[in-house]
Design an enzyme around this catalytic site. Sequence first.
Site, PDB file in Angstrom:
ATOM      1  N   CYS A  48    -115.535 -60.377   7.695  1.00  0.00           N
ATOM      2  CA  CYS A  48    -115.504 -61.804   7.642  1.00  0.00           C
ATOM      3  C   CYS A  48    -114.380 -62.412   7.050  1.00  0.00           C
ATOM      4  O   CYS A  48    -113.843 -63.406   7.249  1.00  0.00           O
ATOM      5  CB  CYS A  48    -116.941 -62.362   7.010  1.00  0.00           C
ATOM      6  SG  CYS A  48    -118.251 -61.893   7.902  1.00  0.00           S
ATOM      7  N   THR A  49    -114.152 -62.006   5.756  1.00  0.00           N
ATOM      8  CA  THR A  49    -112.856 -62.131   5.113  1.00  0.00           C
ATOM      9  C   THR A  49    -111.564 -61.793   5.797  1.00  0.00           C
ATOM     10  O   THR A  49    -110.809 -62.996   5.949  1.00  0.00           O
ATOM     11  CB  THR A  49    -112.694 -61.424   3.832  1.00  0.00           C
ATOM     12  OG1 THR A  49    -114.001 -61.558   3.074  1.00  0.00           O
ATOM     13  CG2 THR A  49    -111.519 -61.700   2.991  1.00  0.00           C
TER      14      THR A  49
END
Length: 159
Positions: A48-49
């Site tokens: 996600c990052t």
Amino acid sequence: MVTTGDDAPDFTAPLANGDIEEFALSDRLEDEAPIVLAFFPGAFTSVCTTEMCAFQDRLADFNDLDAAVYGVSRDSPFTLNEFREQNGLEFGLISDYNKEITDDYGIAMDFADLGVYGVAKRAVFVIDGHGEITYAWVSDDPGVEPDYDEVEAAVEDLS
């Protein structure tokens, strides 16, 4: 699940943009479309990052196409503001804390073995100024990132 050609489900939710304010999709369509909604399972997780930072790296290209990018997750707006700050994200993150947006878009998934339920699948939707979904990509595998060139091309097709 919504798909290309469908009307994008409207919603109102908290927007983490350094502050916290109300975001209503229908209020943003006229001035900000095309709108890219990038759903992700959870802030501060590795993929996600990476995904949100990839959108940040391409933000100038989306801005050049007069498109607005928003990330969407089940995290609280307070968590999302910290996530934005720690990763230098310049676009807003929408908090689907109550799981309404994820449900309306039909992209909820569970990690039952981890005791985590109702997070967003990794998904990207491009919405035009009339509220129509013109591009939809959804992955059942949270480890797979979207094809960023394809998302950008979908936005460019609306320019």
